[in-house]
Scaffold this motif. Structure first.
Motif, PDB file in Angstrom:
ATOM      1  N   UNK A  69       0.844  -1.189   0.000  1.00 42.48           N
ATOM      2  CA  UNK A  69       0.000   0.000   0.000  1.00 42.48           C
ATOM      3  C   UNK A  69       0.883   1.243   0.000  1.00 42.48           C
ATOM      4  N   UNK A  70       0.264   2.367  -0.337  1.00 45.78           N
ATOM      5  CA  UNK A  70       0.998   3.622  -0.309  1.00 45.78           C
ATOM      6  C   UNK A  70       1.301   4.000   1.134  1.00 45.78           C
ATOM      7  N   UNK A  71       2.509   4.438   1.414  1.00 48.64           N
ATOM      8  CA  UNK A  71       2.818   4.824   2.794  1.00 48.64           C
ATOM      9  C   UNK A  71       2.085   6.111   3.181  1.00 48.64           C
ATOM     10  N   UNK A  72       1.493   6.104   4.343  1.00 52.16           N
ATOM     11  CA  UNK A  72       0.830   7.290   4.867  1.00 52.16           C
ATOM     12  C   UNK A  72       1.498   7.611   6.194  1.00 52.16           C
ATOM     13  N   UNK A  73       2.163   8.736   6.239  1.00 55.79           N
ATOM     14  CA  UNK A  73       2.915   9.074   7.445  1.00 55.79           C
ATOM     15  C   UNK A  73       2.074   9.834   8.462  1.00 55.79           C
ATOM     16  N   UNK A  83      -5.373   9.287   7.506  1.00 58.35           N
ATOM     17  CA  UNK A  83      -6.123   8.024   7.552  1.00 58.35           C
ATOM     18  C   UNK A  83      -7.506   8.240   8.158  1.00 58.35           C
ATOM     19  N   UNK A  84      -7.572   9.006   9.243  1.00 55.81           N
ATOM     20  CA  UNK A  84      -8.857   9.283   9.901  1.00 55.81           C
ATOM     21  C   UNK A  84      -9.779  10.055   8.958  1.00 55.81           C
ATOM     22  N   UNK A  85      -9.262  11.096   8.314  1.00 56.18           N
ATOM     23  CA  UNK A  85     -10.070  11.900   7.388  1.00 56.18           C
ATOM     24  C   UNK A  85     -10.543  11.042   6.218  1.00 56.18           C
ATOM     25  N   UNK A  86      -9.643  10.205   5.683  1.00 54.37           N
ATOM     26  CA  UNK A  86     -10.022   9.325   4.572  1.00 54.37           C
ATOM     27  C   UNK A  86     -11.132   8.372   4.983  1.00 54.37           C
TER      28      UNK A  86
END
Length: 141
Positions: free
Chosen positions: A77-81, A86-89
């Motif tokens: 998966x794409x890294x999300x720092x 993540x919460x908003x998505x």
């Protein structure tokens, strides 16, 4: 042994379609994940109604956990720092699911299979938004 991506997608699609068909045939229920999750969390529903939903969700999680043991590598998966992203998505996905009266599995797999006009529109909209989002993520942001 590694399965090539096109075959993996084909087998995965066939398994999704088969599970949706079996759920519809044996219980008359649509395999829309947002509806299954919502019903599982509804404490006012009878226990038997919630039980099958929790088992369905558990099966989805377990399938993801055991897949690598069958020689299938999972896509990275794409890294999300930023956890806030993540919460908003997640909130945006939940809002879209609520506005669209269902999720990608409900409309895209079950609804299209039943030739639902509403599902054709919903699937077209979320596919267009996915293409735009992917473009923005890869080339703009």
């Amino acid at each position: 042994m590694s399965i090539e991506i096109p075959w993996l997608a084909l087998v995965g699609g066939m398994l999704l379609g088969t599970s949706a068909l079996l759920l519809l045939l044996f219980s008359g229920r649509i395999a829309g994940i947002s509806g299954i999750v919502s019903g599982a969390m509804n404490t006012e529903s009878p226990q038997a109604e919630r039980s099958w939903r929790w088992l369905f969700l558990l099966g989805m999680v377990l399938a993801g956990l055991v897949t690598p043991y069958f020689g299938v590598s999972l896509p990275e998966s794409l890294p999300v720092s930023n956890p806030l992203v993540i919460v908003i998505a997640g909130l945006l996905v939940g809002m879209g699911t609520r506005l669209g009266n269902g999720c990608t599995s409900g409309h895209g797999i079950c609804g299209l299979g039943r030739l639902s006009k509403r599902s054709v529109v919903a699937t077209g909209v979320f596919m267009a938004v996915a293409v735009i989002t992917t473009y923005l993520r890869l080339y703009i942001v």
